[in-house]
Design a protein around this motif. Structure first.
Motif, PDB file in Angstrom:
ATOM      1  N   LYS A   1      -6.384  -2.903   9.138  1.00 23.88           N
ATOM      2  CA  LYS A   1      -7.190  -2.318  10.221  1.00 23.88           C
ATOM      3  C   LYS A   1      -6.316  -1.414  11.097  1.00 23.88           C
ATOM      4  CE  LYS A   1      -9.762  -5.040  13.112  1.00 23.88           C
ATOM      5  NZ  LYS A   1     -10.569  -5.955  13.615  1.00 23.88           N
ATOM      6  N   LYS A   2      -5.138  -1.921  11.446  1.00 30.66           N
ATOM      7  CA  LYS A   2      -4.250  -1.146  12.317  1.00 30.66           C
ATOM      8  C   LYS A   2      -3.720   0.091  11.596  1.00 30.66           C
ATOM      9  CE  LYS A   2      -2.392  -4.951  15.007  1.00 30.66           C
ATOM     10  NZ  LYS A   2      -1.504  -5.981  14.527  1.00 30.66           N
ATOM     11  N   LYS A   3      -3.433  -0.033  10.313  1.00 24.51           N
ATOM     12  CA  LYS A   3      -2.746   1.054   9.592  1.00 24.51           C
ATOM     13  C   LYS A   3      -3.714   2.089   9.007  1.00 24.51           C
ATOM     14  CE  LYS A   3       1.266   1.496   6.651  1.00 24.51           C
ATOM     15  NZ  LYS A   3       2.077   2.312   7.530  1.00 24.51           N
ATOM     16  N   PHE A   4      -4.831   1.610   8.464  1.00 26.15           N
ATOM     17  CA  PHE A   4      -5.730   2.539   7.760  1.00 26.15           C
ATOM     18  C   PHE A   4      -7.116   2.637   8.400  1.00 26.15           C
ATOM     19  CE2 PHE A   4      -2.770   0.821   4.486  1.00 26.15           C
ATOM     20  CZ  PHE A   4      -2.082   1.997   4.242  1.00 26.15           C
ATOM     21  N   GLY A   5      -7.381   1.859   9.441  1.00 24.41           N
ATOM     22  CA  GLY A   5      -8.656   1.938  10.151  1.00 24.41           C
ATOM     23  C   GLY A   5      -9.663   0.903   9.658  1.00 24.41           C
ATOM     24  N   ALA A   6     -10.561   0.516  10.546  1.00 28.26           N
ATOM     25  CA  ALA A   6     -11.543  -0.539  10.237  1.00 28.26           C
ATOM     26  C   ALA A   6     -12.504  -0.119   9.129  1.00 28.26           C
ATOM     27  CB  ALA A   6     -12.314  -0.912  11.499  1.00 28.26           C
ATOM     28  N   ASP A   7     -12.646   1.213   8.894  1.00 29.02           N
ATOM     29  CA  ASP A   7     -13.587   1.684   7.860  1.00 29.02           C
ATOM     30  C   ASP A   7     -12.933   1.789   6.483  1.00 29.02           C
ATOM     31  OD1 ASP A   7     -15.407   1.963   9.848  1.00 29.02           O
ATOM     32  OD2 ASP A   7     -14.917   4.088  10.216  1.00 29.02           O
ATOM     33  N   SER A   8     -11.635   1.504   6.386  1.00 28.27           N
ATOM     34  CA  SER A   8     -10.942   1.658   5.098  1.00 28.27           C
ATOM     35  C   SER A   8     -11.583   0.752   4.038  1.00 28.27           C
ATOM     36  CB  SER A   8      -9.467   1.285   5.266  1.00 28.27           C
ATOM     37  OG  SER A   8      -8.884   1.084   3.996  1.00 28.27           O
ATOM     38  N   PRO A   9     -11.788   1.273   2.800  1.00 26.60           N
ATOM     39  CA  PRO A   9     -12.324   0.402   1.728  1.00 26.60           C
ATOM     40  C   PRO A   9     -11.423  -0.803   1.463  1.00 26.60           C
ATOM     41  CG  PRO A   9     -11.812   2.656   0.919  1.00 26.60           C
ATOM     42  CD  PRO A   9     -11.552   2.655   2.379  1.00 26.60           C
TER      43      PRO A   9
ATOM     44  N   TYR B   1       0.839  -1.205   0.000  1.00 23.87           N
ATOM     45  CA  TYR B   1       0.000   0.000   0.000  1.00 23.87           C
ATOM     46  C   TYR B   1       0.870   1.250   0.000  1.00 23.87           C
ATOM     47  CZ  TYR B   1      -2.982  -3.655   1.900  1.00 23.87           C
ATOM     48  OH  TYR B   1      -3.645  -4.839   2.094  1.00 23.87           O
ATOM     49  N   THR B   2       0.370   2.307  -0.642  1.00 20.68           N
ATOM     50  CA  THR B   2       1.052   3.604  -0.539  1.00 20.68           C
ATOM     51  C   THR B   2       0.729   4.185   0.846  1.00 20.68           C
ATOM     52  OG1 THR B   2      -0.831   4.882  -1.347  1.00 20.68           O
ATOM     53  CG2 THR B   2       0.671   3.989  -3.023  1.00 20.68           C
ATOM     54  N   PRO B   3       1.468   5.210   1.281  1.00 18.93           N
ATOM     55  CA  PRO B   3       1.161   5.798   2.598  1.00 18.93           C
ATOM     56  C   PRO B   3      -0.275   6.327   2.661  1.00 18.93           C
ATOM     57  CG  PRO B   3       3.291   6.579   1.801  1.00 18.93           C
ATOM     58  CD  PRO B   3       2.688   5.791   0.682  1.00 18.93           C
ATOM     59  N   GLU B   4      -0.861   6.667   1.489  1.00 18.57           N
ATOM     60  CA  GLU B   4      -2.245   7.183   1.479  1.00 18.57           C
ATOM     61  C   GLU B   4      -3.277   6.056   1.464  1.00 18.57           C
ATOM     62  OE1 GLU B   4      -0.073   8.002  -1.323  1.00 18.57           O
ATOM     63  OE2 GLU B   4       0.813   9.430   0.084  1.00 18.57           O
ATOM     64  N   GLY B   5      -2.831   4.826   1.452  1.00 21.01           N
ATOM     65  CA  GLY B   5      -3.777   3.713   1.494  1.00 21.01           C
ATOM     66  C   GLY B   5      -4.251   3.258   0.128  1.00 21.01           C
ATOM     67  N   LYS B   6      -3.484   3.561  -0.932  1.00 28.29           N
ATOM     68  CA  LYS B   6      -3.801   3.025  -2.273  1.00 28.29           C
ATOM     69  C   LYS B   6      -2.973   1.749  -2.486  1.00 28.29           C
ATOM     70  CE  LYS B   6      -6.030   6.574  -4.481  1.00 28.29           C
ATOM     71  NZ  LYS B   6      -5.781   7.811  -3.761  1.00 28.29           N
TER      72      LYS B   6
ATOM     73  N   GLY C   1      -3.892 -12.242   7.725  1.00 27.84           N
ATOM     74  CA  GLY C   1      -2.779 -11.356   8.086  1.00 27.84           C
ATOM     75  C   GLY C   1      -2.985  -9.926   7.625  1.00 27.84           C
ATOM     76  N   LEU C   2      -3.459  -9.750   6.404  1.00 25.92           N
ATOM     77  CA  LEU C   2      -3.537  -8.397   5.870  1.00 25.92           C
ATOM     78  C   LEU C   2      -4.702  -7.613   6.449  1.00 25.92           C
ATOM     79  CD1 LEU C   2      -2.360  -8.606   2.208  1.00 25.92           C
ATOM     80  CD2 LEU C   2      -1.531  -7.070   3.970  1.00 25.92           C
ATOM     81  N   ALA C   3      -5.817  -8.296   6.727  1.00 28.47           N
ATOM     82  CA  ALA C   3      -6.975  -7.599   7.298  1.00 28.47           C
ATOM     83  C   ALA C   3      -6.561  -6.951   8.615  1.00 28.47           C
ATOM     84  CB  ALA C   3      -8.118  -8.584   7.508  1.00 28.47           C
TER      85      ALA C   3
END
Ligand SMILES: NC(=O)c1ccc[n+]([C@@H]2O[C@H](COP(=O)([O-])OP(=O)(O)OC[C@H]3O[C@@H](n4cnc5c(N)ncnc54)[C@H](O)[C@@H]3O)[C@@H](O)[C@H]2O)c1
Length: 396
Positions: free
Chosen positions: A235-243, A177-182, A229-231
């Protein structure tokens, strides 16, 4: 200190100068037989950095090709380019290598060579139709220990080989993932089942077993664990609401069993999404009728019926000097040390193939058989582990 390449140096165009391409460029600039006449990347900042490396090492500027995803074809048109090194994302490797071979340019391509069985066929056919040489840049085959084992296998110290066990187990969650979550280009492939990166593990074992020379892979059966593992990471990095939480993921750990025509068995593991430390990203173990070898977590042990004093593992270092591969014996002290010095040795070996009129050290048939594992393991996972037959690419 800057030093010009000799007149008979192979003139390279470097396609892709991101992380890996730059690292290989720095290793290649330490090899006299390599001249770099052109560099290409989508990103002009990266070509600028590459130009600086060439200028510093060789006191000359390479041509720059940048722009859209098809601009590499302009590099292939250049008369001052004999060979290309391809270090773009893996989605691009096959088409770039095929175009280069059609343009009569020698190719050394990053791993894997291709993503689908069809691409493997297309690549083998293009190499067969071209006068140029193709090599897949499987640097792990060049580790000093792996080459020494190859030497020992050839001298018969392990007897008949029966079994290999190897894996690529490397926590690369941070690369997905990019730092922006892409998603990065690696992340875009996270939903692909099976083994997405088999060649570092299977390469050395395949060479030890003489695959594509006197034996060949015939079938593969593959199963994967659940994906968890990735979920947890997302969750920790981008939040539980992340697409990203809704994105379908393939299983974390994948195991494939390969059988060869001579009845050998290879267990191949892949996991890049589970957290763990990794003194080595790969492991390679071997069983023969007269001895065994294991290389796990960057520690190598051996036991040989004919030489080991007790029925106990011995440190492989004891045997390294005696069985060091001739290529390693010739290594000079000033090598670029990335990947245990193997990267630079590999590039030097490729550059010397032309002068010494040798076969490619990692042939297009190796590249196809090892890369076909991506699709064949995925198909097997989706079929509940049912064995899949390997195509015989030698028939192309
Ligand atoms: N052998 C090894 O030990 C090893 C290690 C790392 C990566 N790799 C392989 O190397 C390849 C590159 O990985 P990376 O980590 O350097 O990725 P990266 O994203 O850092 O670099 C890829 C580069 O290719 C460029 N690019 C993408 N499409 C292009 C196109 N159409 N034309 C020109 N340039 C293009 C990108 O702009 C980028 O600079 C991957 O296939 C990976 O599997 C191998």
């Amino acid at each position: 200190m800057a030093a010009a390449a000799p007149a008979d140096a192979v003139r390279f165009g470097w396609i892709g100068v991101g992380n890996r391409g730059t690292s290989l460029l720095r290793a290649g600039l330490g090899v006299g037989a390599i001249e770099v006449t052109a560099v290409c990347d989508l990103d002009p900042q990266k070509t600028g950095r590459a130009v600086d490396f060439v200028q510093t090492a060789r006191s000359r500027k390479p041509a720059v090709v940048t722009g859209g995803p098809d601009e590499y074809k302009r590099l292939l048109d250049r008369k001052d380019v004999d060979a290309v090194l391809i270090a773009t994302p893996m989605q691009e490797h096959a088409r770039m290598a095929i175009d280069a071979l059609k343009a009569g340019k020698h190719v050394i391509s990053e791993v894997p060579a291709a993503l689908t069985v069809q691409e493997c066929w297309d690549l083998v056919r293009a190499a067969k139709a071209s006068k140029a040489t193709y090599m897949m840049a499987e640097n792990v085959c060049y580790y000093e220990t792996n080459m020494a084992v190859l030497n020992m296998v050839k001298q018969g110290l392990f007897g008949e080989l029966t079994y290999g066990e190897c894996g690529y187990v490397h926590d690369t969650r941070y690369l997905q993932y990019t730092p922006e979550g892409k998603l990065t280009w690696r992340g875009e492939r996270l939903n692909q089942p099976g083994n997405r990166y088999p060649t570092h593990a299977i390469g050395p074992v395949s060479h030890w077993m003489d695959i594509n020379r006197s034996d060949r892979f015939v079938s593969i059966a593959s199963q994967s664990s659940r994906a968890a593992g990735l979920a947890d990471y997302v969750k920790k990095k981008f939040g539980a609401d992340s697409p990203l939480m809704k994105m379908p993921m393939a299983g974390d750990s994948n195991i494939s069993l390969l059988r060869t025509e001579k009845g050998r068995l290879i267990e191949l593991r892949y996991d890049t999404t589970s957290p763990r430390p990794h003194p080595s990203t790969t492991y390679h173990n071997l069983q023969g009728t007269q001895g065994s070898y294991r290389d796990e977590e960057n520690r190598q042990d051996i036991w040989l019926e004919s030489r080991s004093p007790k029925v106990e593992w011995e440190d492989f270092k004891k045997y390294l000097a005696e069985f060091q591969h001739p290529l390693w014996k010739k290594q000079t002290g000033d090598q670029y040390t990335m990947h245990r010095g193997a990267d630079q040795l590999m590039l030097r070996d490729f550059a010397n193939v032309f002068q010494e009129k040798r076969e490619s050290p990692v042939t297009v048939l190796d590249a196809a058989a090892w890369s076909a594992i991506l699709e064949l393991s995925a198909t097997s996972v989706e079929a509940g582990g049912a064995p899949q037959q390997f195509p015989d690419f030698a028939r192309a």
